[in-house]
Design a protein around this motif. Structure first.
Motif, PDB file in Angstrom:
ATOM      1  N   MET A   1       0.831  -1.199   0.000  1.00 30.11           N
ATOM      2  CA  MET A   1       0.000   0.000   0.000  1.00 30.11           C
ATOM      3  C   MET A   1       0.867   1.252   0.000  1.00 30.11           C
ATOM      4  N   HIS A   2       1.934   1.219   0.794  1.00 32.77           N
ATOM      5  CA  HIS A   2       2.848   2.364   0.837  1.00 32.77           C
ATOM      6  C   HIS A   2       3.505   2.574  -0.520  1.00 32.77           C
ATOM      7  N   MET A   3       3.941   1.484  -1.142  1.00 35.66           N
ATOM      8  CA  MET A   3       4.585   1.589  -2.449  1.00 35.66           C
ATOM      9  C   MET A   3       3.625   2.086  -3.514  1.00 35.66           C
ATOM     10  N   SER A   4       2.349   1.723  -3.409  1.00 32.61           N
ATOM     11  CA  SER A   4       1.382   2.095  -4.436  1.00 32.61           C
ATOM     12  C   SER A   4       0.874   3.524  -4.279  1.00 32.61           C
ATOM     13  N   THR A   5       1.075   4.123  -3.100  1.00 25.48           N
ATOM     14  CA  THR A   5       0.545   5.467  -2.864  1.00 25.48           C
ATOM     15  C   THR A   5       1.627   6.527  -2.673  1.00 25.48           C
ATOM     16  N   ARG A   6       2.866   6.105  -2.446  1.00 23.99           N
ATOM     17  CA  ARG A   6       3.928   7.062  -2.132  1.00 23.99           C
ATOM     18  C   ARG A   6       4.944   7.183  -3.260  1.00 23.99           C
ATOM     19  N   ASP A   7       5.497   8.373  -3.361  1.00 19.73           N
ATOM     20  CA  ASP A   7       6.597   8.609  -4.290  1.00 19.73           C
ATOM     21  C   ASP A   7       7.860   7.967  -3.728  1.00 19.73           C
ATOM     22  N   GLY A   8       8.559   7.210  -4.557  1.00 20.66           N
ATOM     23  CA  GLY A   8       9.695   6.442  -4.073  1.00 20.66           C
ATOM     24  C   GLY A   8      10.837   7.285  -3.536  1.00 20.66           C
TER      25      GLY A   8
ATOM     26  N   ASN B   1       2.239   9.918  -4.302  1.00 16.17           N
ATOM     27  CA  ASN B   1       2.481  10.032  -5.736  1.00 16.17           C
ATOM     28  C   ASN B   1       1.283  10.700  -6.412  1.00 16.17           C
ATOM     29  N   ARG B   2       1.441  11.013  -7.685  1.00 19.99           N
ATOM     30  CA  ARG B   2       0.417  11.811  -8.357  1.00 19.99           C
ATOM     31  C   ARG B   2      -0.928  11.087  -8.412  1.00 19.99           C
ATOM     32  N   ARG B   3      -0.917   9.795  -8.721  1.00 15.23           N
ATOM     33  CA  ARG B   3      -2.175   9.067  -8.856  1.00 15.23           C
ATOM     34  C   ARG B   3      -2.971   9.111  -7.562  1.00 15.23           C
ATOM     35  N   HIS B   4      -2.314   8.823  -6.442  1.00 14.52           N
ATOM     36  CA  HIS B   4      -3.037   8.801  -5.171  1.00 14.52           C
ATOM     37  C   HIS B   4      -3.373  10.217  -4.707  1.00 14.52           C
ATOM     38  N   TRP B   5      -2.467  11.158  -4.979  1.00 15.12           N
ATOM     39  CA  TRP B   5      -2.738  12.542  -4.594  1.00 15.12           C
ATOM     40  C   TRP B   5      -3.982  13.070  -5.316  1.00 15.12           C
TER      41      TRP B   5
ATOM     42  N   ASP C   1      -2.259  18.921   5.992  1.00 22.82           N
ATOM     43  CA  ASP C   1      -2.089  19.340   4.600  1.00 22.82           C
ATOM     44  C   ASP C   1      -1.515  18.173   3.786  1.00 22.82           C
ATOM     45  N   VAL C   2      -2.122  17.899   2.659  1.00 25.49           N
ATOM     46  CA  VAL C   2      -1.773  16.721   1.847  1.00 25.49           C
ATOM     47  C   VAL C   2      -0.784  17.126   0.767  1.00 25.49           C
ATOM     48  N   ILE C   3       0.441  16.609   0.893  1.00 30.39           N
ATOM     49  CA  ILE C   3       1.508  16.930  -0.052  1.00 30.39           C
ATOM     50  C   ILE C   3       1.675  15.779  -1.028  1.00 30.39           C
ATOM     51  N   GLY C   4       1.798  16.105  -2.296  1.00 30.49           N
ATOM     52  CA  GLY C   4       2.030  15.076  -3.308  1.00 30.49           C
ATOM     53  C   GLY C   4       3.052  15.550  -4.315  1.00 30.49           C
TER      54      GLY C   4
END
Length: 375
Positions: free
Chosen positions: A208-215, A221-225, A284-287
């Motif tokens: 889940m972390h890998m699929s939602t976070r920028d490496g 990452n952009r998709r989840h953001w 605040d949600v940073i992406g």
């Protein structure tokens, strides 16, 4: 007679001196490693299950008119077979398939011992229950039905060929001897299930972390953001809440990469990420929107407060120097778009912030521009 298996497979990359391995070769090796782990997890449970099962079966055989060959077979199966099964599976070209065969051998022998005991009620029920539990845990309904068929067939053949009389009644002493199997094996099964559940939970968390976070930066990452932005848009429309969207871009980032290298460019991106995290609120949600561009969703915040927050980020960046390029002063351009209920969807909100960002860049960079929603 008994073993425990809970399958969980992992994958990991592999770097060879000559470069990355061929994808098909990598997949084959990864499957083989997973299959060996699959087989290795059977070893200790099989030892425990067969050792406790030995006393369960032997408590009935001492009361049965059976030859010494059955005793030799029982000893060999209970104390030698677990080690042989592990070695053959570990050295097989397909360890998983080899272990499935071993499971079928366990089912076959389980049916044999049920027959040799003359279908003695409690030991036979225990053997059948444990074998069915193992087969379901290993391969689901398909393996369960296949194993059950093997148990029934081997039991009927053994009864027909050996002419062993039925002995359905379980003596009180046999009940006590069967208790270790009844208590130890299910407890161990629960322990293995618990450990496997923890591993799978951790594996799921990492995926889940890998699929939602920028490496590189660790922010979304952009998709989840964008997914979170869509949710914020819906909440603002439904509950009449305020929110402000920011798009941030590092000025002259390409020149930094060209002049100092990508390592310094990466340091600049990480520095901006760190300063955003230190300055903005936890809510605040940073992406990472792409490359050197970042997006921030500031829920419950008016655009004036968002602009002030960006001013504090600029102050941090003015004092910051990249270790390997101390002459560089990081500057950013920012596009600000406050939520407006007239926006048709979240993409219109995102477009407004994007237009404001390009306006800031076209007007000389290192500035913050607000979207003209009316336009």
């Amino acid at each position: 007679m008994f073993l425990i298996i809970m399958k969980d497979e992992y994958s990991s990359g592999r770097w060879l001196p000559g470069g990355f391995m061929d994808s098909s070769t990598y997949l084959d090796e990864d499957r083989h490693r997973s299959a060996r782990r699959f087989a290795r997890r059977l070893y200790i449970p099989r030892i425990i299950g067969l050792a406790t099962g030995f006393f369960c079966v032997s408590s009935v055989l001492v009361m049965q008119p059976v030859s010494g060959w059955w005793w030799l077979l029982l000893v060999a199966y209970s104390f030698i077979w677990p080690h042989f099964a592990w070695q053959t599976a570990d050295r097989a070209s397909d360890p998983a398939r080899a272990e499935i065969r071993n499971l079928m051998v366990d089912s076959l022998m389980g049916g044999v011992w049920i027959a040799v005991m003359g279908l003695n009620a409690l030991p036979s029920a225990l053997i059948l229950a444990m074998l069915c539990m193992n087969n379901v845990g290993c391969g689901g309904l398909k393996l369960f039905l296949g194993g059950l068929g093997v148990i029934v067939l081997s039991c009927l053949l053994t009864l027909g060929l050996s002419l062993i009389p039925l002995n359905l009644q379980t003596m009180p002493s046999q009940v006590w001897i069967c208790l270790p199997l009844l208590l130890i094996y299910p407890t161990y099964f629960g322990l293995v299930s618990y450990r496997t559940a923890l591993k799978l939970s951790e594996h799921k968390r990492r995926l889940m972390h890998m699929s939602t976070r920028d490496g590189m930066t660790g922010v979304y990452n952009r998709r989840h953001w964008e997914h979170l932005l869509h949710g914020e848009y819906d909440n603002c429309q439904r509950y009449q809440r305020s929110a402000t969207l920011l798009l941030i871009d590092i000025d002259y980032f390409k020149s930094i990469n060209d002049s100092y290298g990508h390592d310094v460019g990466d340091e600049a991106i990480l520095a901006l990420t760190e300063h955003l995290q230190l300055t903005l609120r936890i809510t605040d949600v940073i992406g990472r929107f792409g490359g050197d561009e970042f997006g921030v969703i500031m829920s419950g915040t008016a655009q004036e407060s968002a602009i002030q927050a960006m001013a504090r980020v600029r102050e941090y960046l003015e004092e910051f120097r990249i270790p390997h390029a101390p002459r560089i002063s990081l500057r950013i351009s920012v596009g600000v778009a406050e939520f407006d209920k007239s926006m048709v969807n979240y993409r219109e909100w995102l477009k407004a912030a994007d237009v404001a960002l390009y306006k800031a860049k076209n007007l000389g960079r290192s500035r913050t521009e607000v979207a003209d929603i009316a336009a």
